[in-house]
Design a protein around this motif. Structure first.
Motif, PDB file in Angstrom:
ATOM      1  N   ILE A  34     -60.565  11.901 -35.024  1.00  0.00           N
ATOM      2  CA  ILE A  34     -61.304  10.541 -34.522  1.00  0.00           C
ATOM      3  C   ILE A  34     -60.222   9.648 -33.889  1.00  0.00           C
ATOM      4  O   ILE A  34     -60.829   9.077 -33.057  1.00  0.00           O
ATOM      5  CB  ILE A  34     -61.513  10.215 -36.131  1.00  0.00           C
ATOM      6  CG1 ILE A  34     -62.805  10.995 -36.921  1.00  0.00           C
ATOM      7  CG2 ILE A  34     -62.142   8.714 -36.018  1.00  0.00           C
ATOM      8  CD1 ILE A  34     -62.983  10.355 -38.084  1.00  0.00           C
ATOM      9  N   THR A  35     -59.058   9.446 -34.556  1.00  0.00           N
ATOM     10  CA  THR A  35     -58.021   8.429 -33.791  1.00  0.00           C
ATOM     11  C   THR A  35     -58.009   8.902 -32.274  1.00  0.00           C
ATOM     12  O   THR A  35     -58.270   7.950 -31.294  1.00  0.00           O
ATOM     13  CB  THR A  35     -56.854   8.652 -34.552  1.00  0.00           C
ATOM     14  OG1 THR A  35     -56.821   8.301 -35.740  1.00  0.00           O
ATOM     15  CG2 THR A  35     -55.828   7.536 -33.924  1.00  0.00           C
ATOM     16  N   VAL A  36     -58.049  10.439 -32.084  1.00  0.00           N
ATOM     17  CA  VAL A  36     -57.738  10.608 -30.368  1.00  0.00           C
ATOM     18  C   VAL A  36     -59.176  10.300 -29.670  1.00  0.00           C
ATOM     19  O   VAL A  36     -58.984   9.872 -28.506  1.00  0.00           O
ATOM     20  CB  VAL A  36     -57.472  12.045 -30.533  1.00  0.00           C
ATOM     21  CG1 VAL A  36     -57.438  12.657 -29.128  1.00  0.00           C
ATOM     22  CG2 VAL A  36     -55.997  12.373 -30.883  1.00  0.00           C
ATOM     23  N   LEU A  37     -59.961  10.740 -30.285  1.00  0.00           N
ATOM     24  CA  LEU A  37     -61.586  10.486 -29.657  1.00  0.00           C
ATOM     25  C   LEU A  37     -61.687   8.865 -29.440  1.00  0.00           C
ATOM     26  O   LEU A  37     -62.141   8.235 -28.278  1.00  0.00           O
ATOM     27  CB  LEU A  37     -62.457  11.123 -30.458  1.00  0.00           C
ATOM     28  CG  LEU A  37     -64.120  10.796 -29.878  1.00  0.00           C
ATOM     29  CD1 LEU A  37     -64.227  11.328 -28.711  1.00  0.00           C
ATOM     30  CD2 LEU A  37     -65.241  11.192 -30.972  1.00  0.00           C
ATOM     31  N   VAL A  38     -61.549   7.984 -30.255  1.00  0.00           N
ATOM     32  CA  VAL A  38     -61.988   6.635 -30.381  1.00  0.00           C
ATOM     33  C   VAL A  38     -60.640   6.102 -29.357  1.00  0.00           C
ATOM     34  O   VAL A  38     -60.991   5.012 -28.584  1.00  0.00           O
ATOM     35  CB  VAL A  38     -61.845   5.846 -31.664  1.00  0.00           C
ATOM     36  CG1 VAL A  38     -61.830   4.648 -31.399  1.00  0.00           C
ATOM     37  CG2 VAL A  38     -62.904   6.538 -32.429  1.00  0.00           C
ATOM     38  N   GLY A  39     -59.324   6.679 -29.431  1.00  0.00           N
ATOM     39  CA  GLY A  39     -58.430   6.030 -28.632  1.00  0.00           C
ATOM     40  C   GLY A  39     -58.816   6.454 -27.093  1.00  0.00           C
ATOM     41  O   GLY A  39     -58.577   5.330 -26.254  1.00  0.00           O
ATOM     42  N   TYR A  40     -59.246   7.656 -26.649  1.00  0.00           N
ATOM     43  CA  TYR A  40     -59.389   8.202 -25.516  1.00  0.00           C
ATOM     44  C   TYR A  40     -60.638   7.226 -24.865  1.00  0.00           C
ATOM     45  O   TYR A  40     -60.572   6.465 -23.783  1.00  0.00           O
ATOM     46  CB  TYR A  40     -59.841   9.598 -25.712  1.00  0.00           C
ATOM     47  CG  TYR A  40     -60.292   9.906 -24.127  1.00  0.00           C
ATOM     48  CD1 TYR A  40     -59.379  10.332 -23.026  1.00  0.00           C
ATOM     49  CD2 TYR A  40     -62.000  10.081 -23.852  1.00  0.00           C
ATOM     50  CE1 TYR A  40     -60.098  10.753 -21.820  1.00  0.00           C
ATOM     51  CE2 TYR A  40     -62.349  10.502 -22.650  1.00  0.00           C
ATOM     52  CZ  TYR A  40     -61.530  10.893 -21.575  1.00  0.00           C
ATOM     53  OH  TYR A  40     -62.079  11.182 -20.593  1.00  0.00           O
ATOM     54  N   LEU A  41     -61.663   6.750 -25.700  1.00  0.00           N
ATOM     55  CA  LEU A  41     -62.952   6.227 -25.222  1.00  0.00           C
ATOM     56  C   LEU A  41     -62.441   4.533 -24.916  1.00  0.00           C
ATOM     57  O   LEU A  41     -62.848   4.085 -24.007  1.00  0.00           O
ATOM     58  CB  LEU A  41     -64.011   6.165 -26.193  1.00  0.00           C
ATOM     59  CG  LEU A  41     -64.678   7.631 -26.438  1.00  0.00           C
ATOM     60  CD1 LEU A  41     -65.616   7.283 -27.449  1.00  0.00           C
ATOM     61  CD2 LEU A  41     -65.280   7.934 -25.086  1.00  0.00           C
ATOM     62  N   MET A  42     -61.596   4.293 -25.705  1.00  0.00           N
ATOM     63  CA  MET A  42     -61.311   2.703 -25.577  1.00  0.00           C
ATOM     64  C   MET A  42     -60.586   2.745 -24.373  1.00  0.00           C
ATOM     65  O   MET A  42     -60.454   1.684 -23.528  1.00  0.00           O
ATOM     66  CB  MET A  42     -60.581   2.262 -26.840  1.00  0.00           C
ATOM     67  CG  MET A  42     -61.352   2.139 -28.211  1.00  0.00           C
ATOM     68  SD  MET A  42     -60.442   1.303 -29.512  1.00  0.00           S
ATOM     69  CE  MET A  42     -60.015  -0.317 -28.877  1.00  0.00           C
ATOM     70  N   PHE A  43     -59.450   3.545 -24.151  1.00  0.00           N
ATOM     71  CA  PHE A  43     -58.488   3.764 -23.057  1.00  0.00           C
ATOM     72  C   PHE A  43     -59.355   3.854 -21.815  1.00  0.00           C
ATOM     73  O   PHE A  43     -59.028   3.114 -20.679  1.00  0.00           O
ATOM     74  CB  PHE A  43     -57.583   4.982 -23.273  1.00  0.00           C
ATOM     75  CG  PHE A  43     -56.556   4.965 -22.010  1.00  0.00           C
ATOM     76  CD1 PHE A  43     -55.562   4.090 -21.890  1.00  0.00           C
ATOM     77  CD2 PHE A  43     -56.768   5.944 -20.972  1.00  0.00           C
ATOM     78  CE1 PHE A  43     -54.702   4.201 -20.764  1.00  0.00           C
ATOM     79  CE2 PHE A  43     -55.985   6.031 -20.000  1.00  0.00           C
ATOM     80  CZ  PHE A  43     -54.750   5.187 -19.702  1.00  0.00           C
ATOM     81  N   MET A  44     -60.336   4.506 -21.716  1.00  0.00           N
ATOM     82  CA  MET A  44     -61.235   4.925 -20.529  1.00  0.00           C
ATOM     83  C   MET A  44     -61.911   3.679 -19.980  1.00  0.00           C
ATOM     84  O   MET A  44     -62.637   3.322 -18.899  1.00  0.00           O
ATOM     85  CB  MET A  44     -62.048   6.139 -20.787  1.00  0.00           C
ATOM     86  CG  MET A  44     -61.197   7.341 -20.633  1.00  0.00           C
ATOM     87  SD  MET A  44     -60.113   7.617 -19.359  1.00  0.00           S
ATOM     88  CE  MET A  44     -61.212   7.655 -17.923  1.00  0.00           C
TER      89      MET A  44
END
Length: 228
Positions: A34-44
């Motif tokens: 979950i952390t990786v997915l949400v972090g990736y979306l926020m970064f993009m």
């Protein structure tokens, strides 16, 4: 026992603790995903310059981000409930041990053997042997047989205490006027250390617990020598 720079859980000494470690790793993996997915979306979002001027609402995506977390929570809840029932199950114990919390020591009674009861105090630092562990060793250890189902009854004589041995996955509150019980099964010999983990006063962390897990024949010899 815990050692220096030990970031993980202690090595398991019972099947229930193995299951607790498996559940910990399972939940941690879900959290990392979950952390990786949400972090990736926020970064993009910082690099996304596309704009849809006709986008007013999105029912489909709202349904997805409502239902998906509920499904993920089920993957955590079902193993957790299974573990709760396993930890609460008492399976025909071979030995019953009663533990009574005092300030600042434990009293033990072997309920199956009338004459065996003793107090267990922390060994002061100036009286420790060369191979002793400071703030963890006691003058009278609990001796219990390995590969046997052990039931422990926990209560307290003054304030709330908590009988906790991490390697066995055991944590039971001792409450005055109440008798709590749980069970554990030690699958290897050794010394297993614990402490009072309830905030029962200034010195609650100086109420150590030491269990000596021995083969059944050694346990019978120990019982015989203490009865006589």
């Amino acid at each position: 026992m815990s050692t220096w720079a030990n970031l993980g859980l202690q090595d398991s000494a019972s099947p229930l603790m193995e299951q607790l470690i498996f559940f910990h790793d399972h939940a941690l993996l879900i959290l990392v995903m979950i952390t990786v997915l949400v972090g990736y979306l926020m970064f993009m979002l910082f690099f996304n310059s596309y704009i849809n001027r006709f986008l007013l609402h999105g029912q489909l995506i709202e349904m997805i981000w409502t239902i998906l977390p509920a499904i993920i929570l089920l993957f955590i809840a079902f193993p957790s409930l299974r573990l709760l029932y396993l930890l609460d199950e008492i399976n025909e114990p071979s030995v019953t041990l009663k533990s009574i919390g005092h300030q600042w020591y434990w009293s033990y009674e072997y309920s199956d053997f009338n004459d065996i009861e003793f107090d267990s105090y922390m060994v002061p630092t100036n009286e420790l042997e060369n191979d002793g562990f400071r703030l963890l060793d006691v003058d009278n250890r609990i001796v219990l047989p390995m590969n046997s189902q052990i039931r422990i009854l926990v209560t307290a004589a003054d304030v709330i205490h908590s009988w906790t041995v991490p390697a066995l996955g055991v944590k039971v509150d001792g409450t005055p006027g109440r008798l709590n019980q749980t069970n554990f099964f030690m699958n290897r010999p050794g010394l297993f250390y614990g402490q009072c983990s309830e905030i029962c006063g200034a010195n609650h962390s100086f109420m150590p617990i030491v269990i000596e897990s021995v083969p059944v024949n050694y346990f019978i010899k120990w019982i015989s020598s203490n009865i006589n």
